[in-house]
Write an enzyme that holds these catalytic residues in place. Sequence first.
Site: not given
Length: 396
Positions: A262, A373, A278
Amino acid sequence: MLSYTYEFIYPQYSLKRTKTRRHGGDVLLDNIQQIKKIDSQNMFSVLEKFPEHCEDAIKRTESLILPERFRGPEKIVVLGMGGSAIGGDLFRNWLYDKAEIPVIVSREYILPKFVDKETLVFAISYSGNTEETLSGFLYAVKKSCMIISITSNGRLQDFSRQLGVPTVEIPSGMAPRAAISYLFIPLLIIFEKLGVISNAREEIIDAIELLKRIREEIRLSTPTEENIAKKSAMEIKGTVPLVYGQRYLESVAKRMKCQFNENSKSLSGYDFFPELNHNETVGWEGPEIFTKMFSVILLRDPDEPPELKNRIDITIKLILEKKAKKVHQLTARGSTKLAKMLSLLYIGDFLSVYLAILYGVDPTPVKIITRLKKELEKKIDIVSSIEKEIRELAKK
Ligand code: PA5
């Protein structure tokens, strides 16, 4: 050839510019006038107030009146998105070995099936208008959860007032991620108020003193040669930073990754030890044409248990040093878990903003989030239907 490929794709991120871009004999990161032009919405000055914002967050939370029935919750859900959710992750990591209550962070429209009236839900939205959070809030109301809101404005503030939900009201006008003090510290203070933990306030005050000292070392006016955040930004410029945390520093690694996204407008990733041994470690076996695009930032704890220290050191030697463009280590400061977390978080925040400056981008605006948005709202107006339901519930 490899860096040519990267620079060809992302010319603005060229490594060469770090060395050549100078103003009046100073490197760009020491040219305050030039930086102020890029940082048009003053992210630096908000960052510099972080310790004082933590102090203010304590005060605002201490005056909060909580119903007696909120004592002794069985489960905790922190509800939020993006910059408003990360405080929940920090809280979850901090609390891991301190309280016997499970904490989960929900970044979703709905809450997990297990929530009930014994669940304490923190509904956190800086703007107060994030649809996922409002939807989760409605869900929590319907499930008769104990709810505490943290917001500066918007519908969350309005709904909380209508329903009498206790709310920590925080100052508006910041970027949500820059308000992390207000979105995280209240959780600790509330837990102390509820009697779930003790000494939170003491630990916060101790961490704030450390943050004030660190600020002197990393603030804008501290020249590059003495400033670890500026130096780190110059190191990783032109690469995709992967942040590797460990145990309770997992949330700090995530925070740093999001700040690179951001603030610096850069792709980034995060993972944590021992889990990354892993899976992610195997990815480094890939061709150098890809691996050399990445730098790794390792978050270290000077008190790492030997089994973890060993694991991290071996991973660096065995593969990271060979395959990453850069391997960079940042060491936590302070004597408590909170101080260690916040010390790294603070350095990471500055680092991401210095990186934005090196890329010539304004750290504050997040145009694509705002646009997204708006576009979503045009298609389905979820918030209005939530609003209607809340109004009905408030009448009961
Ligand atoms: O940093 C940001 O701007 C975002 O990550 C927001 O925090 C996110 O979109 C959620 O918005 P809010 O924090 O207002 O609930």
